[in-house]
Design an enzyme around this catalytic site. Structure first.
Site, PDB file in Angstrom:
ATOM      1  CD  GLU A  11     -63.272   4.384 -83.221  1.00 37.16           C
ATOM      2  OE1 GLU A  11     -62.979   5.583 -83.107  1.00 37.16           O
ATOM      3  OE2 GLU A  11     -63.883   3.754 -82.343  1.00 37.16           O
ATOM      4  CD  GLU A  37     -61.299   1.387 -79.605  1.00 29.74           C
ATOM      5  OE1 GLU A  37     -62.136   2.219 -79.205  1.00 29.74           O
ATOM      6  OE2 GLU A  37     -60.305   1.697 -80.284  1.00 29.74           O
TER       7      GLU A  37
END
Ligand SMILES: *[C@@H]1O[C@H](CO)[C@@H](O)[C@H](O)[C@H]1NC(C)=O
Ligand SMILES: *[C@@H]1O[C@H](CO)[C@@H](O)[C@H](O)[C@H]1NC(C)=O
Ligand SMILES: *[C@@H]1O[C@H](CO)[C@@H](O)[C@H](O)[C@H]1NC(C)=O
Ligand SMILES: *[C@@H]1O[C@H](CO)[C@@H](O)[C@H](O)[C@H]1NC(C)=O
Ligand SMILES: *[C@@H]1O[C@H](CO)[C@@H](O)[C@H](O)[C@H]1NC(C)=O
Ligand SMILES: *[C@@H]1O[C@H](CO)[C@@H](O)[C@H](O)[C@H]1NC(C)=O
Length: 650
Positions: free
Chosen positions: A181, A261
């Site tokens: 991320e 995710e």
């Protein structure tokens, strides 16, 4: 657009024609899919962090994942778990990553490896080693040359170990994630991502699929995606799947759709309500994802436990509890839940579920109450905890300056004047990281972001003892460089306190040497159940009863009327307890740390107030977890934390 990887479908055909045995994995941009051994392939994966499950249970958890219909698992590699001090590496026991990969492979699961260096993961400092902060001005997750040098050295150790486990080399690893991320981080340093890409390619070769994961929006992908790394996204259930994958398409116009995710639950924080996400919401969105042929990783499939000091924290400072249950399909203790079966049913609509029995939920045993006795306060046993003695310094030093990265440090100075009247001891710059147990005439507590001032009394020359707890480093966002200890000066009235004696404490090394015996009858004195007491150690023993088959079994330990502290069993650091704040009231005790041949030695460090002076000095082993008690900050907490709420803090 980007044809970055070999057109493997074509290659596979060639190999098949030549009758050469093949083990290939890659991306096919024409079929918008992965290709494995020449055939289109879709993964349905689940996250399990080997660092949060005892090695003893790895096989059980992996088999349960396989039996849910998953064909892959995803795991993070926490750098700080493997390189506790610069240049000192540990891949043994619970840290034996290669053995974990071998077990996954034997279970018939492919592996998606998230190699870091940064992992977030609600793990201390997002997996980055605290010793990086020895260069105080270091810019983590950037082209900062000291940071990159350390990364290069670590990856030079980790990645060569991983290479034989890549799919085309005969192992289970089909893809390797670079960073994590990164588009959510302020630095937006493309040179850093390019350096990582180069390091990963150098050690792993050109064939393996390297990828990134970012929030599902162009905003996140802007700084997170890089040419040469396949861009994937993450998003929660209940949202608009079409819109989320459109975001991925802004970076990857063709190629497989991937949610790296897909949240099955969410993380908790001390003081805030335990978060539960209903199975129906997850099952519905999972079905939508699978129906469009996308690849998915369920984060978490089993959360597990933040043993010892490994939990992370978020800003404004809130640390995560010991349980990382995550309301995942397998509970913290690996139990099959209603969510497990609901998701298995959805997966079964797309993948053939394996034949055979699902390993059952392990039995839990209520061993009952164990009486503890006080060994002494931290100050009374100081010579055993800090054999090297104190470091002297005019102003306070941080944990990193002391080269102690976890646990507790005792800061001592002498009161410079008579404080006959209540006098203000304060941390004007919020520099207690993270919680200080103050002892002088009486006791009090300072807490980061919450309680920056207390009144004390005492005579000139009296010891002012301040035990500072590192409650876990921030794991997300720009406050990652989270120094611990007294990170700014304390003042008494307006005056800066000076002339400190600072004791590094090796509590984990000392607990096994405490005397563990059967306590005498409890001494009941009349104490004030509300007041703070000096931090102290208590010990006791748990004997596993005879005559009952299959003991020892897993259990949970509960702390009736205890307040906050840390517990060890047979020297194994189980983690932090904090029933006074919740929502977690019980700690998971896996059977592998218990023995039936000799008594099990229990050590508790109670930081604030034990029940021993007024009630029974007991802890209790029960067969049911409680991780959802009501909490003091219930109403401050948003009902569900989402990534973008964190982003708005940046
Ligand atoms: C989901 O997003 C797509 C693409 O942005 C949009 O066309 C569609 O209307 C959205 N669906 C709902 C239910 O909001
Ligand atoms: C502190 O008070 C004591 C009496 O309680 C007195 O003897 C002493 O001189 C005082 N010290 C200072 C530094 O004022
Ligand atoms: C500290 O003492 C002062 C004066 O004695 C009082 O006004 C103040 O409320 C006290 N603060 C706390 C936190 O107890
Ligand atoms: C403590 O105060 C001194 C004197 O003002 C200053 O030089 C020093 O930098 C301060 N230390 C910290 C950690 O803020
Ligand atoms: C507990 O400590 C005693 C010595 O105090 C030791 O004999 C015993 O083996 C220890 N138990 C375990 C399980 O290590
Ligand atoms: C905690 O969870 C249990 C089991 O799901 C449930 O029975 C109980 O009502 C919950 N307690 C709170 C305070 O939410």
């Amino acid at each position: 657009m980007l044809r970055l990887l070999l057109p493997l479908a074509g290659l596979a055909e060639l190999l098949r024609a030549a009758n050469i045995p093949q083990r290939t994995f890659g991306i096919d941009y024409d079929c918008n899919c992965f290709v494995k051994d020449g055939h289109p392939f879709r993964y349905i994966s689940g996250s399990i962090h080997y660092s949060r499950v005892p090695r003893y249970y790895w096989k059980d958890r992996l088999l349960k994942m396989k039996m849910a219909g998953l064909n892959a698992i995803q795991t993070y590699v926490p750098w700080n778990y493997h390189e506790p001090q610069m240049g000192v590496y540990d891949f043994s026991g619970d840290r034996d990553l290669e053995y974990f990969l071998q077990l996954a492979s034997e279970t018939g699961l492919l592996v998606i490896l998230r190699a870091g260096p940064y992992i977030c993961a609600e793990w201390d400092m997002g997996g980055l080693p605290a010793w990086l902060l020895e260069k105080e001005s270091i810019v983590l997750r950037s082209s900062d040359s000291d940071y990159l040098t350390a990364v290069e050295k670590w990856m030079g150790v980790l990645l060569p170990k991983m290479k034989p486990h890549l799919y085309h080399n005969g192992g289970p690893i089909i893809m390797v994630q670079v960073e994590n991320e990164y588009g959510s981080y302020f630095a937006c340093d493309y040179d850093y991502l390019r350096s990582l890409l180069k390091i990963f390619r150098q050690h792993l070769g050109d064939e393996v699929v390297l990828f990134t994961t970012d929030g599902a929006s162009q905003f996140h992908l802007k700084c997170g995606a890089l040419q040469g790394l396949y861009a994937t996204v993450d998003f929660a259930p209940g949202g608009n799947v079409t819109a989320a994958f459109l975001a991925q398409r802004s970076s990857e116009p063709t190629g497989p759709l991937v949610n790296s995710e897909f949240y099955t639950g969410w993380l908790d924080h001390w003081g805030h309500r335990h978060i539960v996400v209903p199975s129906e919401t997850i099952a519905k969105t999972l079905n939508e994802i699978l129906a469009r042929g996308a690849n998915v990783n369920l984060y978490m499939f089993i959360g597990g436990t933040n043993f010892a000091y490994w939990n992370g924290a978020n800003m404004p400072y809130m640390s995560q509890p010991t349980s990382y249950d995550y309301d995942a399909p397998l509970s913290e203790a690996g139990d099959l839940t209603e969510k497990y079966f609901a998701l298995r049913e959805v997966i079964g609509m797309y993948n053939q579920l394996p034949e055979g029995l699902i390993p059952p939920t392990t039995s839990k045993f209520a061993y009952g109450r164990v009486r503890l006795q006080k060994v002494g306060t931290v100050v009374e046993v100081l010579d055993r905890l800090s054999p090297s003695g104190p470091v002297k310094s005019t102003y306070p030093l941080t944990f990193v300056q002391l080269k102690q990265y976890f646990g507790f440090v005792l800061y001592r100075t002498k009161l410079p004047k008579n404080c006959t009247e209540p006098t203000q001891l304060s941390s004007p710059f919020d520099g207690v990281h993270d919680r200080a147990y103050v002892s002088v005439d009486g006791q009090g507590v300072l807490e980061r972001g919450k309680s920056l001032m207390i009144n004390i009394t005492g005579n000139a020359g009296a010891n002012l003892d301040i035990l500072v707890e590192n409650m876990g480093r921030v794991n997300f966002g720009r406050f990652n460089n989270d120094f611990k200890g007294l990170v700014s000066n304390l003042t008494l009235d307006e005056d800066i306190l000076v002339e400190w004696e600072i004791y590094p404490l090796n509590i984990d090394g000392a607990v096994n040497h405490f005397i563990h015996g059967y306590p005498d009858q409890p001494k009941r004195s009349v104490g004030n159940p509300q007041s703070y007491e000096a931090p102290a150690f208590y010990t006791g023993i748990l004997s596993i009863p005879g005559g009952i088959p299959d003991l020892p079994q897993d259990t949970y330990v509960k702390f009736p009327d205890w307040t906050k502290g840390q517990i060890w069993i047979n020297g194994f650091n189980l983690g932090r307890y904090w029933p006074a704040r919740g929502p977690q009231l019980t700690l998971f005790v896996p059977r592998n740390i218990l023995v039936s041949s000799v008594p099990n030695n229990i050590t508790v460090l109670e930081l604030e107030h034990s029940p021993c002076s007024t009630q029974l000095c007991d802890i209790e082993f029960v067969d049911t977890p409680i991780i959802n008690a009501t909490t003091p900050y219930e109403n401050d907490a948003p009902p569900l934390f989402v990534r973008d709420m964190w982003l708005s803090h940046l």
